[in-house]
Design a protein around this motif. Structure first.
Motif, mmCIF file in Angstrom:
data_model
loop_
_atom_site.group_PDB
_atom_site.id
_atom_site.type_symbol
_atom_site.label_atom_id
_atom_site.label_comp_id
_atom_site.label_asym_id
_atom_site.label_seq_id
_atom_site.Cartn_x
_atom_site.Cartn_y
_atom_site.Cartn_z
ATOM 1 N N LEU A 1 0.834 -1.205 0.000
ATOM 2 C CA LEU A 1 0.000 0.000 0.000
ATOM 3 C C LEU A 1 0.870 1.258 0.000
ATOM 4 O O LEU A 1 0.533 2.263 -0.643
ATOM 5 N N SER A 2 1.997 1.211 0.719
ATOM 6 C CA SER A 2 2.925 2.350 0.713
ATOM 7 C C SER A 2 3.484 2.596 -0.676
ATOM 8 O O SER A 2 3.587 3.749 -1.126
ATOM 9 N N ILE A 3 3.826 1.509 -1.368
ATOM 10 C CA ILE A 3 4.329 1.640 -2.740
ATOM 11 C C ILE A 3 3.264 2.253 -3.641
ATOM 12 O O ILE A 3 3.551 3.121 -4.478
ATOM 13 N N ALA A 4 2.007 1.812 -3.476
ATOM 14 C CA ALA A 4 0.920 2.363 -4.290
ATOM 15 C C ALA A 4 0.751 3.854 -4.055
ATOM 16 O O ALA A 4 0.422 4.612 -4.977
ATOM 17 N N ALA A 5 0.980 4.300 -2.834
ATOM 18 C CA ALA A 5 0.837 5.728 -2.526
ATOM 19 C C ALA A 5 2.047 6.536 -2.976
ATOM 20 O O ALA A 5 1.895 7.638 -3.524
ATOM 21 N N LEU A 6 3.250 6.013 -2.771
ATOM 22 C CA LEU A 6 4.467 6.791 -3.016
ATOM 23 C C LEU A 6 4.863 6.825 -4.489
ATOM 24 O O LEU A 6 5.369 7.843 -4.980
#
Length: 652
Positions: free
Chosen positions: A316-321
């Protein structure tokens, strides 16, 4: 009449040959021939092939001229019945051996139920097809029930409708995420059903006991008994499972949680593929299927439950960043919160969080994005602070340098071969495509690349610096699997347009994923090359008798934890922990082995006058102690008490 049409008249013989083949193999069964099951199974496959080929030729010849409301439909139904019989027999055959091994696709043994199901379906389907084809051969046309569209036109119309519905489904903004979640959940929940009601995994029982301890005090920052010692455990999983555990109990919560988390992992992979690579809905779903079917991710879900949660927040962090778009305060806050959740979930994902938080702060200051810079610094402080808190100090003792940074330990040089084996065997098919994704410059994906490289560097550290390596290096290697599989799957779906390659790649993943999930004995050679890797998604121990014995033992200890200390081997102590709330290491002692000498040494070392000892072997005479057997079973329980002389002195 053209020669081809004269040959097509012979299609009547194909379903009749299927009946003959089945009759011959059944005769062998009745005669008790020891190879008869293998012959019968091949006959089943031959019958299905002959019936389907005959009906296909019939439809090819007549389907364009005559309607579906005719005896053409009878032939199609006959073929469908034979295929259903084949599928049903395969499922029933597998049920005999599940979950210990997979039956071969060709030549499997049969149970009575699978034999009857296959024989009834195949004979009835073959006869239906034979009757339809006989009518068509004799009359040169089918019998028409009422006027209808030609069968071939009806089939094309139905196929076109399905294609339109499929496109509409995958074009929806969120439905591809639901599909990814349901696929991951269903695939992981299958083993849970097979092994119901037992918890899958070795650590999972300890997770349930630990959650019950947490519910007593509801303090996420307290130290708890974990695997025989007091630990500062990552708190987020306990916090999230608090309400489900209060509603249905900690055991049932951990029966369902791994499958829900695995579905969320697949969904997060689909979301990351959409945000980072800009894929369409269906290709995002296929990329998530790569993540769900990758065997290292399945291993995480076996009993690395906190790391599984951290892996969800990692994607999810990768999807946001890594998503396209200008920096904004909302995006910075969401990214910072997700990175903090990574750190709150597990030690491995805390390293990932620290690396990406540092990168976020660096890139934000270059772009003069002060909101992103503040979010990066805050997430970095949380990650580093939590990592030190998990280790209970900001450094780690080191045999060569005295002290080293937190989490850095020494391994022997022999570990290098183990790391290579884990890396090569574990990542296998995924590795080359993950590397291609790292080298792909068409999209930035800087956070994905730095995150994967940081985890891989920690996991491979014993290869390059065995004396200053990341502790539990294999947890970092397996921790890189969700990100590596997402990158590999998304790169394949983006760069390779041939759907046949997509299907072939998923089938190759299934070759290992299916036996690992449903066939314990079939992956033993593979898992022997990997550190701390189970043979499949099974409980520990794998035999039901052993599980019932441990459950009975746990129930026996309910209410007895306050009477005396308990000494047991790790495999037994985790089950006893279910009955004892918030013990100290001196109250629930994890002994590496149980013997008369080890029990005496433990009790002397801890200054214990009495203790329960749970062991599978009998305790011999203990010098200075008296042992009485209180429970008899596969695992006995002794009450060991220190002998006291009449004058009050310890007996020598």
């Amino acid at each position: 009449m053209p020669r081809l049409e004269r040959l097509l008249r012979l299609r009547l013989l194909l379903p009749l040959l299927a009946v003959v083949a089945l009759s011959f193999s059944v005769r062998l069964l009745l005669e008790g021939e020891y190879r008869s099951w293998v012959v019968y199974d091949y006959s089943v496959w031959l019958a299905v092939l002959l019936v389907c080929l005959g009906v296909y030729l019939d439809v090819k010849l007549l389907g364009g001229r005559f309607g579906y409301a005719s005896t053409l439909l009878v032939g199609v139904c006959g073929a469908a019945v034979t295929v259903a019989g084949r599928i049903a027999s395969l499922i029933l055959n597998q049920s005999v051996y599940a979950p210990y091994k997979l039956v071969p696709l060709f030549g499997s043994s049969y149970s009575y139920d699978s034999f009857v199901a296959s024989l009834v379906c195949l004979i009835s389907g073959s006869l239906l097809a034979s009757v339809a084809l006989a009518v068509h051969s004799l009359l040169g046309r089918p019998l028409v029930f009422f006027d209808s569209a030609p069968l071939s036109c009806a089939a094309r119309s139905a196929w076109s409708a399905l294609v339109r519905l499929n496109r509409r489904f995958w074009a929806h903004r969120w439905l591809y995420l639901l599909a990814a979640f349901l696929f991951g959940f269903a695939y992981r929940f299958g083993p849970e059903i097979v092994w119901w009601p037992w918890l899958i995994g070795w650590d999972t029982v300890e997770y349930a006991a630990h959650l019950m301890d947490f519910l007593e005090g509801l303090n996420p920052l307290a130290s708890y008994h974990w695997m025989g010692s007091m630990r500062n455990c990552p708190p987020l999983l306990n916090v999230l499972l608090c309400l489900p555990a209060l509603a249905v109990g900690a055991w049932n919560a951990f029966k369902v949680y791994p499958s829900v988390a695995y579905g969320l992992l697949a969904m997060s992979s689909a979301l990351a593929a959409r945000r980072v690579f800009g894929l369409g809905g269906f290709r995002c779903f296929l990329a998530s299927a790569v993540t769900a079917l990758f065997v290292l991710n399945l291993r995480i879900s076996w009993d690395y439950q906190r790391q599984l949660l951290g892996s969800v927040f990692m994607l999810l962090s990768i999807a946001a960043l890594d998503s396209e778009g200008k920096p904004s305060l909302r995006r910075s806050v969401v990214s910072g919160v997700l990175l903090a959740c990574c750190a709150l979930s597990h030690e491995v994902t805390a390293l990932f969080s620290a690396a990406l938080s540092l990168l976020l702060a660096y890139r934000s200051i270059r772009l003069r994005d002060f909101g992103g810079f503040a979010a990066g610094l805050a997430a970095l402080a949380v990650s580093v602070g939590l990592e030190a808190w998990y280790w209970r100090r900001p450094y780690t003792p080191n045999a060569y340098f005295g002290v080293a940074p937190v989490g850095v330990v020494s391994y022997s040089s022999s570990t290098m071969s183990e790391v290579l084996g884990y890396f090569a065997a574990g990542f296998g098919l995924i590795l080359p495509f993950a590397v291609l994704a790292l080298l792909d410059g068409s999209r930035g994906a800087a956070y994905s690349k730095i995150g994967l490289l940081s985890l891989a560097a920690a996991g491979l550290s014993p290869l390059f610096a065995p004396y200053t390596s990341a502790a539990t290096w294999y947890r970092f290697l397996v921790g890189a699997a969700p990100l590596a599989s997402m990158l590999a799957g998304a790169w394949i779906m983006k760069s390779v347009r041939d759907r046949r390659f997509h299907l072939l790649f998923l089938l190759l993943l299934l070759v290992l994923a299916v036996p690992y999930a449903y066939g314990v004995e079939d992956t033993s050679r593979f898992v022997s090359a990997l550190r701390e890797f189970p043979g499949g998604l099974v409980p520990s121990p794998v035999n039901p008798a052993g599980l019932f014995e441990l459950k009975s033992l746990s129930e026996w200890f309910e209410g007895r934890g306050a009477e005396a200390a308990i000494i047991a081997e790790p495999g037994v102590a985790r089950w006893i922990h279910l009955a004892v709330r918030n013990p100290t290491p001196g109250e629930l002692v994890w002994a590496s082995s149980i013997s008369s000498s080890s029990v005496k040494s433990i009790m002397d070392g801890l200054g214990l006058d009495r203790a329960y000892v749970a062991c599978a072997s009998s305790l011999k005479e203990l010098e200075g102690f008296e042992a009485r057997k209180l429970r008899e079973g596969t695992i006995d329980v002794y009450l060991v008490e220190r002998r006291i002389s009449p004058r009050g002195f310890e007996a020598s």
